[in-house]
Design a protein around this motif. Structure first.
Motif, PDB file in Angstrom:
ATOM      1  N   MET B   1      42.435  55.902  37.839  1.00 41.10           N
ATOM      2  CA  MET B   1      43.131  54.679  37.422  1.00 41.10           C
ATOM      3  C   MET B   1      44.025  54.198  38.568  1.00 41.10           C
ATOM      4  O   MET B   1      44.831  54.977  39.085  1.00 41.10           O
ATOM      5  CB  MET B   1      43.964  55.001  36.180  1.00 41.10           C
ATOM      6  N   ILE B   2      43.859  52.946  38.922  1.00 43.52           N
ATOM      7  CA  ILE B   2      44.654  52.376  40.004  1.00 43.52           C
ATOM      8  C   ILE B   2      45.838  51.638  39.394  1.00 43.52           C
ATOM      9  O   ILE B   2      45.683  50.609  38.751  1.00 43.52           O
ATOM     10  CB  ILE B   2      43.787  51.419  40.860  1.00 43.52           C
ATOM     11  N   ILE B   3      47.024  52.212  39.597  1.00 43.39           N
ATOM     12  CA  ILE B   3      48.230  51.691  38.954  1.00 43.39           C
ATOM     13  C   ILE B   3      48.995  50.795  39.919  1.00 43.39           C
ATOM     14  O   ILE B   3      49.291  51.193  41.047  1.00 43.39           O
ATOM     15  CB  ILE B   3      49.162  52.847  38.531  1.00 43.39           C
ATOM     16  N   ILE B   4      49.302  49.599  39.462  1.00 48.81           N
ATOM     17  CA  ILE B   4      50.137  48.681  40.226  1.00 48.81           C
ATOM     18  C   ILE B   4      51.489  48.619  39.516  1.00 48.81           C
ATOM     19  O   ILE B   4      51.572  48.173  38.376  1.00 48.81           O
ATOM     20  CB  ILE B   4      49.481  47.281  40.305  1.00 48.81           C
ATOM     21  N   GLY B   5      52.508  49.147  40.187  1.00 48.37           N
ATOM     22  CA  GLY B   5      53.843  49.225  39.562  1.00 48.37           C
ATOM     23  C   GLY B   5      54.496  47.857  39.504  1.00 48.37           C
ATOM     24  O   GLY B   5      54.652  47.195  40.533  1.00 48.37           O
ATOM     25  N   GLU B   6      54.898  47.450  38.316  1.00 46.01           N
ATOM     26  CA  GLU B   6      55.302  46.053  38.079  1.00 46.01           C
ATOM     27  C   GLU B   6      56.802  45.796  38.144  1.00 46.01           C
ATOM     28  O   GLU B   6      57.255  44.660  37.971  1.00 46.01           O
ATOM     29  CB  GLU B   6      54.812  45.615  36.696  1.00 46.01           C
ATOM     30  N   LEU B   7      57.595  46.859  38.390  1.00 40.27           N
ATOM     31  CA  LEU B   7      59.025  46.718  38.088  1.00 40.27           C
ATOM     32  C   LEU B   7      59.830  45.829  39.037  1.00 40.27           C
ATOM     33  O   LEU B   7      60.838  45.259  38.638  1.00 40.27           O
ATOM     34  CB  LEU B   7      59.675  48.109  37.999  1.00 40.27           C
ATOM     35  N   ILE B   8      59.367  45.723  40.310  1.00 39.33           N
ATOM     36  CA  ILE B   8      60.178  44.926  41.256  1.00 39.33           C
ATOM     37  C   ILE B   8      59.779  43.452  41.133  1.00 39.33           C
ATOM     38  O   ILE B   8      59.092  42.892  41.981  1.00 39.33           O
ATOM     39  CB  ILE B   8      60.053  45.472  42.692  1.00 39.33           C
ATOM     40  N   ILE B 159      39.663  41.842  39.178  1.00 33.54           N
ATOM     41  CA  ILE B 159      39.632  40.748  38.207  1.00 33.54           C
ATOM     42  C   ILE B 159      40.682  40.997  37.124  1.00 33.54           C
ATOM     43  O   ILE B 159      40.749  42.088  36.554  1.00 33.54           O
ATOM     44  CB  ILE B 159      38.248  40.636  37.524  1.00 33.54           C
ATOM     45  N   ASP B 160      41.507  39.975  36.863  1.00 30.87           N
ATOM     46  CA  ASP B 160      42.506  40.053  35.789  1.00 30.87           C
ATOM     47  C   ASP B 160      42.141  39.025  34.722  1.00 30.87           C
ATOM     48  O   ASP B 160      42.228  37.821  34.959  1.00 30.87           O
ATOM     49  CB  ASP B 160      43.898  39.765  36.374  1.00 30.87           C
ATOM     50  N   PRO B 161      41.721  39.496  33.542  1.00 29.98           N
ATOM     51  CA  PRO B 161      41.251  38.566  32.502  1.00 29.98           C
ATOM     52  C   PRO B 161      42.361  37.705  31.895  1.00 29.98           C
ATOM     53  O   PRO B 161      42.075  36.775  31.157  1.00 29.98           O
ATOM     54  CB  PRO B 161      40.637  39.478  31.445  1.00 29.98           C
ATOM     55  N   ILE B 162      43.595  37.992  32.191  1.00 36.76           N
ATOM     56  CA  ILE B 162      44.788  37.301  31.660  1.00 36.76           C
ATOM     57  C   ILE B 162      44.975  37.574  30.174  1.00 36.76           C
ATOM     58  O   ILE B 162      44.290  37.014  29.314  1.00 36.76           O
ATOM     59  CB  ILE B 162      44.766  35.776  31.885  1.00 36.76           C
ATOM     60  N   ILE B 163      45.916  38.423  29.909  1.00 40.18           N
ATOM     61  CA  ILE B 163      46.265  38.742  28.526  1.00 40.18           C
ATOM     62  C   ILE B 163      47.353  37.807  28.044  1.00 40.18           C
ATOM     63  O   ILE B 163      48.355  37.622  28.724  1.00 40.18           O
ATOM     64  CB  ILE B 163      46.792  40.190  28.437  1.00 40.18           C
ATOM     65  N   ILE B 183      32.492  42.201  31.828  1.00 35.15           N
ATOM     66  CA  ILE B 183      32.531  42.366  33.294  1.00 35.15           C
ATOM     67  C   ILE B 183      31.980  43.751  33.671  1.00 35.15           C
ATOM     68  O   ILE B 183      31.231  43.891  34.635  1.00 35.15           O
ATOM     69  CB  ILE B 183      33.974  42.188  33.824  1.00 35.15           C
ATOM     70  N   THR B 184      32.351  44.758  32.890  1.00 33.60           N
ATOM     71  CA  THR B 184      31.866  46.117  33.160  1.00 33.60           C
ATOM     72  C   THR B 184      30.343  46.181  33.077  1.00 33.60           C
ATOM     73  O   THR B 184      29.692  46.842  33.888  1.00 33.60           O
ATOM     74  CB  THR B 184      32.504  47.111  32.159  1.00 33.60           C
ATOM     75  N   ASP B 185      29.787  45.460  32.119  1.00 30.11           N
ATOM     76  CA  ASP B 185      28.327  45.441  31.950  1.00 30.11           C
ATOM     77  C   ASP B 185      27.599  44.884  33.170  1.00 30.11           C
ATOM     78  O   ASP B 185      26.437  45.219  33.405  1.00 30.11           O
ATOM     79  CB  ASP B 185      27.934  44.591  30.729  1.00 30.11           C
ATOM     80  N   TRP B 186      28.251  44.015  33.920  1.00 32.22           N
ATOM     81  CA  TRP B 186      27.598  43.439  35.112  1.00 32.22           C
ATOM     82  C   TRP B 186      27.371  44.491  36.185  1.00 32.22           C
ATOM     83  O   TRP B 186      26.571  44.300  37.092  1.00 32.22           O
ATOM     84  CB  TRP B 186      28.457  42.299  35.692  1.00 32.22           C
ATOM     85  N   ASN B 187      28.159  45.579  36.092  1.00 27.26           N
ATOM     86  CA  ASN B 187      27.932  46.693  37.004  1.00 27.26           C
ATOM     87  C   ASN B 187      28.039  46.317  38.474  1.00 27.26           C
ATOM     88  O   ASN B 187      27.241  46.744  39.302  1.00 27.26           O
ATOM     89  CB  ASN B 187      26.543  47.283  36.697  1.00 27.26           C
ATOM     90  N   THR B 188      29.043  45.509  38.799  1.00 25.41           N
ATOM     91  CA  THR B 188      29.317  45.174  40.204  1.00 25.41           C
ATOM     92  C   THR B 188      30.367  46.155  40.723  1.00 25.41           C
ATOM     93  O   THR B 188      30.792  47.054  40.006  1.00 25.41           O
ATOM     94  CB  THR B 188      29.887  43.748  40.333  1.00 25.41           C
ATOM     95  N   ASP B 189      30.804  45.926  41.960  1.00 25.21           N
ATOM     96  CA  ASP B 189      31.824  46.804  42.538  1.00 25.21           C
ATOM     97  C   ASP B 189      33.246  46.373  42.208  1.00 25.21           C
ATOM     98  O   ASP B 189      34.206  47.034  42.634  1.00 25.21           O
ATOM     99  CB  ASP B 189      31.683  46.845  44.072  1.00 25.21           C
ATOM    100  N   VAL B 190      33.427  45.262  41.482  1.00 20.94           N
ATOM    101  CA  VAL B 190      34.793  44.778  41.241  1.00 20.94           C
ATOM    102  C   VAL B 190      35.567  45.761  40.375  1.00 20.94           C
ATOM    103  O   VAL B 190      35.002  46.495  39.565  1.00 20.94           O
ATOM    104  CB  VAL B 190      34.852  43.397  40.526  1.00 20.94           C
ATOM    105  N   HIS B 191      36.864  45.753  40.580  1.00 22.39           N
ATOM    106  CA  HIS B 191      37.777  46.455  39.694  1.00 22.39           C
ATOM    107  C   HIS B 191      38.262  45.476  38.628  1.00 22.39           C
ATOM    108  O   HIS B 191      38.140  44.273  38.782  1.00 22.39           O
ATOM    109  CB  HIS B 191      38.971  46.997  40.493  1.00 22.39           C
ATOM    110  N   ILE B 192      38.803  46.044  37.557  1.00 23.38           N
ATOM    111  CA  ILE B 192      39.382  45.196  36.509  1.00 23.38           C
ATOM    112  C   ILE B 192      40.806  45.673  36.275  1.00 23.38           C
ATOM    113  O   ILE B 192      41.058  46.873  36.096  1.00 23.38           O
ATOM    114  CB  ILE B 192      38.572  45.281  35.199  1.00 23.38           C
ATOM    115  N   THR B 193      41.741  44.723  36.318  1.00 25.34           N
ATOM    116  CA  THR B 193      43.146  45.062  36.109  1.00 25.34           C
ATOM    117  C   THR B 193      43.751  44.079  35.125  1.00 25.34           C
ATOM    118  O   THR B 193      43.081  43.143  34.680  1.00 25.34           O
ATOM    119  CB  THR B 193      43.917  45.051  37.453  1.00 25.34           C
ATOM    120  N   GLY B 221      36.329  49.707  30.146  1.00 26.05           N
ATOM    121  CA  GLY B 221      35.930  49.682  31.552  1.00 26.05           C
ATOM    122  C   GLY B 221      37.015  49.297  32.538  1.00 26.05           C
ATOM    123  O   GLY B 221      36.780  49.273  33.747  1.00 26.05           O
ATOM    124  N   MET B 222      38.198  48.991  32.055  1.00 26.23           N
ATOM    125  CA  MET B 222      39.283  48.637  32.971  1.00 26.23           C
ATOM    126  C   MET B 222      39.672  49.859  33.794  1.00 26.23           C
ATOM    127  O   MET B 222      39.859  50.939  33.243  1.00 26.23           O
ATOM    128  CB  MET B 222      40.481  48.119  32.178  1.00 26.23           C
TER     129      MET B 222
END
Lengths: 264, 264
Positions: B1-8, B159-163, B183-193, B221-222
């Protein structure tokens, strides 16, 4: 979410001991605690007693229902135990479980019909324990068709895909999640449940794994679970999941629980 | 899991205040805490400052990287701020964000190319904010095609689907989950965040909702999330989810964390 409280199970040492001691208060207390925490059904199991399972199961049913006006889940691999327990059970019981094994199916079906019972239907056939989602879906399909043909309303049926420990094979969780999604896609009236905690067997900090898996399974369409409702944090996460999946319209239950301080 | 810290993020009052005060120690400490808790990227945002966003963003990058050898996520709606921040950033930055809006796309693309940057690609187009999963998937498809055509390796794209808040519409969570699965079904190399915590905006006990939603999104798949890594329980659940989804082979990381007492 339809919660089946799993704690009164004789495979747990303390419960086995209390059943042997005929400790009514202890058993009644555990039953009440589970209902207070949100259990719709209270599972009772005395299967660890080889010779006197039936006596013990009857005692459990009578003991619990003396203080609780709730349906029980009569849990036994032995159809005779279920039969005798159903006789003393008040109201409509849940029978745990039928399977697609020919012999088991034939023995349990008449009991379901006699009591118009709810029934846990395990994805287990005479071909043995399923491995993949496809194998599970094939058995689930057979169970749904057979039970429907035999006059069991599908709304009474709780399909259990059978979770095996991910400590044995890392793919086991995914196979069950895909099974749940597949059954959900059929859009029938069946419910989907599972003995959740098996997923974490053999690993430490099991509660984390159970909680995470339950969130995933709910998202895939599972609407019931056989769990420990005294896992307070799990029950909170369930309330959150129901809002997220739009099963708790306008978050009414969630907000009510929050106002009552039950989510802190 | 690639975590992007949001606090700053300057939209948080305390951060805005500390940026204005040029409180290096405070900002550096928050950055370090996030990395210690498991963040791969540290997001820096000074967008709440209308007139001097650029100066503040440059200061944030320099201040954080003085004590941390980690890539930052340069977070701004203003491409000039990202451009100037990228100049002082050490290593390969993450750019937050590009969108499918024509003007924004054209302005951000050269920066991604110049720095071979990672990029958060928001499902936002000139048609406005998407509502349904289908609308989001259409935009995601365009972003993936356009970025790929323009020479951006898809492994660099998040890719950020926007919640949007489920307090506004109970279907918003499900639409995002279905987008992630698509997006996961497309099976590309993109990440989803995704900027996860938005899902719980306007509701109490937000951490429960964020945790439950993250488990569901991971299952769909995120593989990345913009979150508060100091939410200790969420980080534990992520570790559990990675075992359940067979991303943590043989539960190696999970068992290691457990042995270190980090899952208790």
């Amino acid at each position: 979410m339809i919660i089946i409280g799993e704690l009164i199970n004789s495979t747990r040492d303390i419960i086995k001991e209390k059943i042997e001691e005929r400790d009514k208060e202890y058993i009644q207390d555990i039953a009440k605690q589970q209902v207070d925490a949100g259990a719709t059904y209270v599972d009772v199991n005395s299967g660890a007693f080889v010779w006197d399972e039936i006596d013990h199961l009857i005692w459990l049913v009578e003991t619990v229902q003396k203080v609780l006006d709730k349906p029980l889940s009569l849990d036994s691999p032995n159809e005779k135990a279920i039969k005798e327990a159903a006789k003393v059970h008040n109201g409509i019981p849940m029978i745990n479980s039928i399977t697609a094994e020919e012999e088991r199916y034939k023995k349990i079906l008449p009991l379901i019909k006699e009591y118009d019972a709810k029934v846990v239907a395990l994805c287990l056939s005479d071909d043995g324990m399923p491995e993949t989602a496809d194998q599970r879906l094939k058995i689930a399909d057979k169970l749904i068709n057979d039970l429907s043909r035999d006059g069991v309303p599908l709304d009474n049926v709780f399909i259990d895909p059978i979770i095996k420990p991910i400590s044995v094979d890392g793919e086991f969780g995914i196979q069950v999640l895909d099974t749940i999604a597949g059954i959900t896609d059929w859009n029938t009236d069946v419910h989907i449940t599972c003995g959740l905690s098996n997923v974490s067997f053999g690993l430490p900090n099991r509660s984390l794994l159970n909680q995470a898996f339950l969130m995933m399974a709910m998202d895939r369409g599972m609407d019931s679970a056989i769990i420990d409702p005294l896992d307070d944090y799990m029950m909170k996460l369930i309330k959150a999941a129901e809002v997220l999946l739009n099963r708790d319209k306008y978050g009414q239950n969630y907000l009510k629980a929050s106002r009552a301080g039950k989510l802190d």
